[in-house]
Write a protein that holds these residues in place. Structure first.
Motif, PDB file in Angstrom:
ATOM      1  N   PHE A   1      49.623  56.901  -0.477  1.00 39.29           N
ATOM      2  CA  PHE A   1      49.427  58.333  -0.277  1.00 39.29           C
ATOM      3  C   PHE A   1      48.472  58.600   0.884  1.00 39.29           C
ATOM      4  O   PHE A   1      48.722  59.472   1.718  1.00 39.29           O
ATOM      5  CB  PHE A   1      48.895  58.976  -1.563  1.00 39.29           C
ATOM      6  N   LEU A   2      47.374  57.854   0.955  1.00 41.48           N
ATOM      7  CA  LEU A   2      46.396  58.064   2.028  1.00 41.48           C
ATOM      8  C   LEU A   2      46.995  57.771   3.390  1.00 41.48           C
ATOM      9  O   LEU A   2      46.761  58.501   4.352  1.00 41.48           O
ATOM     10  CB  LEU A   2      45.149  57.200   1.806  1.00 41.48           C
ATOM     11  N   TYR A   3      47.774  56.711   3.481  1.00 36.08           N
ATOM     12  CA  TYR A   3      48.413  56.374   4.747  1.00 36.08           C
ATOM     13  C   TYR A   3      49.339  57.510   5.175  1.00 36.08           C
ATOM     14  O   TYR A   3      49.320  57.948   6.324  1.00 36.08           O
ATOM     15  CB  TYR A   3      49.199  55.069   4.617  1.00 36.08           C
ATOM     16  N   LYS A   4      50.135  57.993   4.228  1.00 40.54           N
ATOM     17  CA  LYS A   4      51.062  59.084   4.537  1.00 40.54           C
ATOM     18  C   LYS A   4      50.315  60.353   4.955  1.00 40.54           C
ATOM     19  O   LYS A   4      50.733  61.068   5.859  1.00 40.54           O
ATOM     20  CB  LYS A   4      51.947  59.385   3.329  1.00 40.54           C
ATOM     21  N   ALA A   5      49.178  60.615   4.292  1.00 42.08           N
ATOM     22  CA  ALA A   5      48.419  61.827   4.588  1.00 42.08           C
ATOM     23  C   ALA A   5      47.816  61.791   5.986  1.00 42.08           C
ATOM     24  O   ALA A   5      47.789  62.801   6.685  1.00 42.08           O
ATOM     25  CB  ALA A   5      47.322  62.013   3.548  1.00 42.08           C
ATOM     26  N   PHE A   6      47.319  60.627   6.405  1.00 42.99           N
ATOM     27  CA  PHE A   6      46.629  60.549   7.689  1.00 42.99           C
ATOM     28  C   PHE A   6      47.529  60.119   8.843  1.00 42.99           C
ATOM     29  O   PHE A   6      47.361  60.566   9.968  1.00 42.99           O
ATOM     30  CB  PHE A   6      45.431  59.596   7.598  1.00 42.99           C
ATOM     31  N   VAL A   7      48.474  59.245   8.581  1.00 45.83           N
ATOM     32  CA  VAL A   7      49.302  58.703   9.656  1.00 45.83           C
ATOM     33  C   VAL A   7      50.704  59.294   9.642  1.00 45.83           C
ATOM     34  O   VAL A   7      51.274  59.615  10.661  1.00 45.83           O
ATOM     35  CB  VAL A   7      49.364  57.150   9.564  1.00 45.83           C
ATOM     36  N   GLY A   8      51.259  59.427   8.459  1.00 48.38           N
ATOM     37  CA  GLY A   8      52.627  59.913   8.332  1.00 48.38           C
ATOM     38  C   GLY A   8      53.626  58.786   8.477  1.00 48.38           C
ATOM     39  O   GLY A   8      53.273  57.623   8.591  1.00 48.38           O
ATOM     40  N   SER A   9      54.871  59.115   8.497  1.00 45.28           N
ATOM     41  CA  SER A   9      55.951  58.143   8.560  1.00 45.28           C
ATOM     42  C   SER A   9      56.718  58.334   9.868  1.00 45.28           C
ATOM     43  O   SER A   9      57.111  59.453  10.197  1.00 45.28           O
ATOM     44  CB  SER A   9      56.875  58.366   7.363  1.00 45.28           C
ATOM     45  N   VAL A  10      56.919  57.239  10.587  1.00 38.54           N
ATOM     46  CA  VAL A  10      57.684  57.321  11.834  1.00 38.54           C
ATOM     47  C   VAL A  10      59.105  57.784  11.530  1.00 38.54           C
ATOM     48  O   VAL A  10      59.634  58.670  12.200  1.00 38.54           O
ATOM     49  CB  VAL A  10      57.687  55.959  12.566  1.00 38.54           C
ATOM     50  N   SER A  11      59.718  57.209  10.495  1.00 37.25           N
ATOM     51  CA  SER A  11      61.098  57.598  10.167  1.00 37.25           C
ATOM     52  C   SER A  11      61.177  59.080   9.794  1.00 37.25           C
ATOM     53  O   SER A  11      62.117  59.778  10.181  1.00 37.25           O
ATOM     54  CB  SER A  11      61.663  56.718   9.047  1.00 37.25           C
ATOM     55  N   GLY A  12      60.177  59.580   9.085  1.00 40.41           N
ATOM     56  CA  GLY A  12      60.143  60.999   8.731  1.00 40.41           C
ATOM     57  C   GLY A  12      60.014  61.893   9.957  1.00 40.41           C
ATOM     58  O   GLY A  12      60.650  62.943  10.056  1.00 40.41           O
ATOM     59  N   LYS A  13      59.193  61.457  10.906  1.00 41.67           N
ATOM     60  CA  LYS A  13      59.013  62.231  12.137  1.00 41.67           C
ATOM     61  C   LYS A  13      60.281  62.213  12.991  1.00 41.67           C
ATOM     62  O   LYS A  13      60.619  63.206  13.632  1.00 41.67           O
ATOM     63  CB  LYS A  13      57.824  61.695  12.927  1.00 41.67           C
ATOM     64  N   ILE A  14      60.982  61.082  12.988  1.00 40.08           N
ATOM     65  CA  ILE A  14      62.251  61.008  13.715  1.00 40.08           C
ATOM     66  C   ILE A  14      63.242  61.998  13.108  1.00 40.08           C
ATOM     67  O   ILE A  14      63.929  62.727  13.819  1.00 40.08           O
ATOM     68  CB  ILE A  14      62.829  59.576  13.699  1.00 40.08           C
ATOM     69  N   LEU A  15      63.311  62.024  11.771  1.00 40.27           N
ATOM     70  CA  LEU A  15      64.212  62.960  11.092  1.00 40.27           C
ATOM     71  C   LEU A  15      63.913  64.406  11.475  1.00 40.27           C
ATOM     72  O   LEU A  15      64.829  65.200  11.704  1.00 40.27           O
ATOM     73  CB  LEU A  15      64.080  62.813   9.575  1.00 40.27           C
ATOM     74  N   LYS A  16      62.638  64.753  11.541  1.00 39.67           N
ATOM     75  CA  LYS A  16      62.251  66.130  11.857  1.00 39.67           C
ATOM     76  C   LYS A  16      62.576  66.519  13.296  1.00 39.67           C
ATOM     77  O   LYS A  16      62.964  67.636  13.568  1.00 39.67           O
ATOM     78  CB  LYS A  16      60.758  66.336  11.600  1.00 39.67           C
ATOM     79  N   LYS A  17      62.405  65.598  14.236  1.00 42.32           N
ATOM     80  CA  LYS A  17      62.568  65.907  15.662  1.00 42.32           C
ATOM     81  C   LYS A  17      63.979  65.730  16.191  1.00 42.32           C
ATOM     82  O   LYS A  17      64.353  66.352  17.171  1.00 42.32           O
ATOM     83  CB  LYS A  17      61.635  65.024  16.489  1.00 42.32           C
ATOM     84  N   SER A  18      64.762  64.879  15.558  1.00 44.71           N
ATOM     85  CA  SER A  18      66.050  64.492  16.127  1.00 44.71           C
ATOM     86  C   SER A  18      67.137  65.537  15.936  1.00 44.71           C
ATOM     87  O   SER A  18      67.276  66.125  14.869  1.00 44.71           O
ATOM     88  CB  SER A  18      66.508  63.170  15.516  1.00 44.71           C
ATOM     89  N   LYS A  19      67.908  65.716  16.990  1.00 42.92           N
ATOM     90  CA  LYS A  19      69.130  66.523  16.915  1.00 42.92           C
ATOM     91  C   LYS A  19      70.341  65.602  16.741  1.00 42.92           C
ATOM     92  O   LYS A  19      71.462  66.059  16.599  1.00 42.92           O
ATOM     93  CB  LYS A  19      69.300  67.340  18.207  1.00 42.92           C
ATOM     94  N   ILE A  20      70.071  64.283  16.781  1.00 46.15           N
ATOM     95  CA  ILE A  20      71.096  63.245  16.637  1.00 46.15           C
ATOM     96  C   ILE A  20      71.041  62.753  15.193  1.00 46.15           C
ATOM     97  O   ILE A  20      69.951  62.637  14.629  1.00 46.15           O
ATOM     98  CB  ILE A  20      70.799  62.078  17.610  1.00 46.15           C
ATOM     99  N   PRO A  21      72.169  62.442  14.565  1.00 48.43           N
ATOM    100  CA  PRO A  21      72.135  61.901  13.204  1.00 48.43           C
ATOM    101  C   PRO A  21      71.243  60.664  13.115  1.00 48.43           C
ATOM    102  O   PRO A  21      71.219  59.830  14.022  1.00 48.43           O
ATOM    103  CB  PRO A  21      73.594  61.547  12.930  1.00 48.43           C
ATOM    104  N   VAL A  22      70.512  60.566  12.015  1.00 43.95           N
ATOM    105  CA  VAL A  22      69.593  59.451  11.787  1.00 43.95           C
ATOM    106  C   VAL A  22      69.956  58.780  10.465  1.00 43.95           C
ATOM    107  O   VAL A  22      70.173  59.446   9.462  1.00 43.95           O
ATOM    108  CB  VAL A  22      68.127  59.952  11.712  1.00 43.95           C
ATOM    109  N   LEU A  23      70.020  57.453  10.508  1.00 44.52           N
ATOM    110  CA  LEU A  23      70.254  56.676   9.286  1.00 44.52           C
ATOM    111  C   LEU A  23      68.973  55.921   8.973  1.00 44.52           C
ATOM    112  O   LEU A  23      68.501  55.122   9.793  1.00 44.52           O
ATOM    113  CB  LEU A  23      71.408  55.693   9.495  1.00 44.52           C
ATOM    114  N   ILE A  24      68.391  56.204   7.807  1.00 43.94           N
ATOM    115  CA  ILE A  24      67.153  55.548   7.386  1.00 43.94           C
ATOM    116  C   ILE A  24      67.514  54.412   6.447  1.00 43.94           C
ATOM    117  O   ILE A  24      68.224  54.606   5.458  1.00 43.94           O
ATOM    118  CB  ILE A  24      66.211  56.538   6.661  1.00 43.94           C
ATOM    119  N   VAL A  25      67.025  53.214   6.758  1.00 43.76           N
ATOM    120  CA  VAL A  25      67.275  52.016   5.950  1.00 43.76           C
ATOM    121  C   VAL A  25      65.967  51.623   5.278  1.00 43.76           C
ATOM    122  O   VAL A  25      64.986  51.346   5.966  1.00 43.76           O
ATOM    123  CB  VAL A  25      67.801  50.854   6.827  1.00 43.76           C
ATOM    124  N   PRO A  26      65.925  51.613   3.922  1.00 40.16           N
ATOM    125  CA  PRO A  26      64.704  51.198   3.240  1.00 40.16           C
ATOM    126  C   PRO A  26      64.424  49.711   3.483  1.00 40.16           C
ATOM    127  O   PRO A  26      65.306  48.884   3.306  1.00 40.16           O
ATOM    128  CB  PRO A  26      64.983  51.478   1.765  1.00 40.16           C
TER     129      PRO A  26
END
Length: 144
Positions: free
Chosen positions: A117-142
């Motif tokens: 939780f702390l990491y997410k709060a301060f740094v965030g997720s690169v994959s999440g940021k890609i999803l928010k910014k992209s106009k191109i379809p994104v496939l997230i692989v766990p």
């Protein structure tokens, strides 16, 4: 679907990400672009370059990362899928978006690592940021 961009961070489990992209690229006769975004040069972000040993160490890291990208792309080419590796320095999300446009990418593959939780709060997720910014379809692989 002609171009697939695969984000590689060299942390762990990216082979799973590359394998999934390979399966899709093989089916659609797509080209895979493996991209690794390295931290920008210190002078880019306003710091002095520093002693020669630090510059030498940074150059060595970049050569190692470039070699790993080339090895992965060569392996994909041997399996019959066109692939190229790109090592770019800069801000991660911005560079991914910029290169996606330049390369006319149809799909972005990104891995997702579970963080505290702390990491997410301060740094965030690169994959999440890609999803928010992209106009191109994104496939997230766990990736674990």
């Amino acid at each position: 679907m002609k171009n697939i961009l695969v984000t590689v961070d060299f942390n762990r489990n990216e082979q799973l990400l590359v394998d999934k992209a390979f399966q899709l690229a093989e089916r659609f006769d797509s080209k895979i672009w493996l991209i690794h975004i390295a931290a920008p040069n210190p002078d880019f972000v306003g710091y002095e370059v520093g002693p020669q040993c630090i510059r030498d160490n940074r150059a060595s890291e970049l050569r190692k990362e470039h070699k790993l990208l080339q090895e992965q792309s060569n392996e994909l080419n041997k399996k019959g899928v066109k692939a190229e590796g790109l090592l770019i320095q800069g801000a991660t999300i911005e560079m991914i978006m910029e290169e996606s446009k330049k390369l006319n990418v149809d799909l972005i593959f990104a891995g997702h690592h579970e963080h505290s939780f702390l990491y997410k709060a301060f740094v965030g997720s690169v994959s999440g940021k890609i999803l928010k910014k992209s106009k191109i379809p994104v496939l997230i692989v766990p990736l674990g």
